[in-house]
Motif scaffolding. Structure first.
Motif, PDB file in Angstrom:
ATOM      1  N   ASP A  26      -1.563   5.198   2.214  1.00  0.00           N
ATOM      2  CA  ASP A  26      -2.729   4.915   3.170  1.00  0.00           C
ATOM      3  C   ASP A  26      -4.009   4.870   2.829  1.00  0.00           C
ATOM      4  N   ALA A  27      -4.370   5.101   2.302  1.00  0.00           N
ATOM      5  CA  ALA A  27      -5.679   5.768   1.513  1.00  0.00           C
ATOM      6  C   ALA A  27      -5.492   4.734   0.493  1.00  0.00           C
ATOM      7  N   MET A  28      -4.997   4.245   0.421  1.00  0.00           N
ATOM      8  CA  MET A  28      -5.116   3.335  -1.191  1.00  0.00           C
ATOM      9  C   MET A  28      -5.413   1.110  -0.270  1.00  0.00           C
ATOM     10  N   ILE A  29      -5.173   1.642   0.638  1.00  0.00           N
ATOM     11  CA  ILE A  29      -5.931   0.461   1.695  1.00  0.00           C
ATOM     12  C   ILE A  29      -6.924  -0.594   1.151  1.00  0.00           C
ATOM     13  N   ALA A  30      -7.839   0.114   1.500  1.00  0.00           N
ATOM     14  CA  ALA A  30      -9.178   0.643   1.654  1.00  0.00           C
ATOM     15  C   ALA A  30      -9.670  -0.289   0.513  1.00  0.00           C
ATOM     16  N   PRO A  31      -9.696   1.029  -0.966  1.00  0.00           N
ATOM     17  CA  PRO A  31     -10.184   0.327  -2.119  1.00  0.00           C
ATOM     18  C   PRO A  31      -9.418  -0.548  -2.880  1.00  0.00           C
ATOM     19  N   SER A  32      -8.246  -0.680  -2.292  1.00  0.00           N
ATOM     20  CA  SER A  32      -7.356  -2.302  -2.914  1.00  0.00           C
ATOM     21  C   SER A  32      -8.049  -3.223  -2.680  1.00  0.00           C
ATOM     22  N   LEU A  33      -8.208  -3.142  -1.459  1.00  0.00           N
ATOM     23  CA  LEU A  33      -8.624  -4.554  -1.472  1.00  0.00           C
ATOM     24  C   LEU A  33      -9.951  -5.295  -1.586  1.00  0.00           C
ATOM     25  N   ALA A  34     -10.823  -4.129  -1.791  1.00  0.00           N
ATOM     26  CA  ALA A  34     -12.243  -4.227  -1.931  1.00  0.00           C
ATOM     27  C   ALA A  34     -12.551  -4.370  -3.505  1.00  0.00           C
ATOM     28  N   GLU A  35     -10.742  -4.701  -4.682  1.00  0.00           N
ATOM     29  CA  GLU A  35     -10.867  -5.237  -5.363  1.00  0.00           C
ATOM     30  C   GLU A  35     -11.323  -6.436  -6.022  1.00  0.00           C
ATOM     31  N   ASP A  36     -12.095  -7.154  -6.853  1.00  0.00           N
ATOM     32  CA  ASP A  36     -11.795  -9.056  -7.143  1.00  0.00           C
ATOM     33  C   ASP A  36      -9.951  -8.724  -7.089  1.00  0.00           C
ATOM     34  N   GLY A  37      -9.495  -9.479  -6.698  1.00  0.00           N
ATOM     35  CA  GLY A  37      -8.517 -10.808  -6.914  1.00  0.00           C
ATOM     36  C   GLY A  37      -6.964  -9.920  -6.176  1.00  0.00           C
ATOM     37  N   CYS A  38      -7.972  -8.957  -5.836  1.00  0.00           N
ATOM     38  CA  CYS A  38      -6.472  -8.222  -3.686  1.00  0.00           C
ATOM     39  C   CYS A  38      -7.289  -9.225  -3.013  1.00  0.00           C
ATOM     40  N   LEU A  39      -5.819 -10.192  -2.519  1.00  0.00           N
ATOM     41  CA  LEU A  39      -5.895 -10.997  -1.085  1.00  0.00           C
ATOM     42  C   LEU A  39      -5.429 -10.424  -0.181  1.00  0.00           C
ATOM     43  N   GLY A  40      -4.153  -9.026  -0.473  1.00  0.00           N
ATOM     44  CA  GLY A  40      -3.291  -8.356   0.631  1.00  0.00           C
ATOM     45  C   GLY A  40      -2.975  -7.264   0.236  1.00  0.00           C
ATOM     46  N   TYR A  41      -3.046  -6.294   0.871  1.00  0.00           N
ATOM     47  CA  TYR A  41      -1.994  -4.822   0.633  1.00  0.00           C
ATOM     48  C   TYR A  41      -1.986  -4.631   2.071  1.00  0.00           C
ATOM     49  N   GLN A  42      -0.768  -4.001   1.831  1.00  0.00           N
ATOM     50  CA  GLN A  42      -0.051  -4.079   3.502  1.00  0.00           C
ATOM     51  C   GLN A  42       1.037  -2.584   3.474  1.00  0.00           C
ATOM     52  N   PRO A  43       0.905  -1.317   3.429  1.00  0.00           N
ATOM     53  CA  PRO A  43       1.895  -0.570   3.506  1.00  0.00           C
ATOM     54  C   PRO A  43       2.660  -0.839   4.649  1.00  0.00           C
ATOM     55  N   PHE A  44       4.027  -0.882   4.863  1.00  0.00           N
ATOM     56  CA  PHE A  44       5.331  -0.810   6.010  1.00  0.00           C
ATOM     57  C   PHE A  44       6.155   0.266   5.966  1.00  0.00           C
ATOM     58  N   ALA A  45       6.757   0.803   6.581  1.00  0.00           N
ATOM     59  CA  ALA A  45       7.300   1.313   7.241  1.00  0.00           C
ATOM     60  C   ALA A  45       8.551   1.203   7.395  1.00  0.00           C
ATOM     61  N   ASP A  46       9.760   1.975   7.153  1.00  0.00           N
ATOM     62  CA  ASP A  46      11.393   1.752   7.453  1.00  0.00           C
ATOM     63  C   ASP A  46      11.403   2.432   8.944  1.00  0.00           C
ATOM     64  N   PRO A  47      11.535   1.906   9.835  1.00  0.00           N
ATOM     65  CA  PRO A  47      11.992   2.382  11.526  1.00  0.00           C
ATOM     66  C   PRO A  47      12.817   3.308  11.556  1.00  0.00           C
ATOM     67  N   ARG A  48      13.912   3.229  10.920  1.00  0.00           N
ATOM     68  CA  ARG A  48      14.785   4.013  10.254  1.00  0.00           C
ATOM     69  C   ARG A  48      15.274   5.216  10.036  1.00  0.00           C
ATOM     70  N   ARG A  49      14.379   4.631   8.875  1.00  0.00           N
ATOM     71  CA  ARG A  49      14.201   5.993   7.874  1.00  0.00           C
ATOM     72  C   ARG A  49      12.420   5.979   7.310  1.00  0.00           C
ATOM     73  N   ALA A  50      12.781   7.490   8.047  1.00  0.00           N
ATOM     74  CA  ALA A  50      11.105   8.009   7.460  1.00  0.00           C
ATOM     75  C   ALA A  50      10.978   7.745   6.381  1.00  0.00           C
ATOM     76  N   ASP A  51      11.928   8.201   5.453  1.00  0.00           N
ATOM     77  CA  ASP A  51      11.016   8.700   3.711  1.00  0.00           C
ATOM     78  C   ASP A  51      10.960   7.887   2.878  1.00  0.00           C
ATOM     79  N   ARG A  52      10.974   6.289   4.025  1.00  0.00           N
ATOM     80  CA  ARG A  52      11.196   5.217   2.761  1.00  0.00           C
ATOM     81  C   ARG A  52      10.170   3.945   2.764  1.00  0.00           C
ATOM     82  N   MET A  53       9.393   3.610   2.240  1.00  0.00           N
ATOM     83  CA  MET A  53       8.008   3.012   2.554  1.00  0.00           C
ATOM     84  C   MET A  53       8.332   1.802   1.389  1.00  0.00           C
ATOM     85  N   VAL A  54       7.750   0.243   2.051  1.00  0.00           N
ATOM     86  CA  VAL A  54       7.325  -0.501   0.828  1.00  0.00           C
ATOM     87  C   VAL A  54       5.389  -0.650   1.061  1.00  0.00           C
TER      88      VAL A  54
END
Length: 105
Positions: A26-54
């Protein structure tokens, strides 16, 4: 116009590190979106596995992504991920698939 670059990064947290993984990504979202060339940056959590994210990212091109990898917020999270992940993260680079038009149609 060249295709944008889509990155899909997958993460598996060590037991007990699930919330720290969420916080760090989550802490990566704002600084990444502020970069030139970054058009999207969104983490997602697996609702069935708290240990997995994308994270699904969109970059203007390879050079924007390479620059992202060199910045302090990325080098910080890379160090933290080495501590909290159960296995190395996966990284897939994707671009638009060409549209095929059927013949005679």
């Amino acid at each position: 116009m060249p295709n944008t670059l889509i990155i899909v990064a997958g993460f598996l947290a060590k037991p007990g590190q699930e919330q720290r993984l969420r916080d760090e990504l989550d802490a990566m979202i704002a600084p990444s979106l502020a970069e030139d060339g970054c058009l999207g940056y969104q983490p997602f959590a697996d609702p069935r596995r708290a240990d997995r994210m994308v994270i699904v990212e969109e970059w203007a091109d390879e050079s924007a992504l390479a620059h992202h990898f060199s910045l302090p917020h990325f080098t910080h999270v890379a160090r933290v991920l080495e501590e909290i992940l159960a296995e190395p993260f996966t990284l897939r680079r994707l671009t638009d698939a060409p549209v095929r038009v059927p013949h005679g149609g």
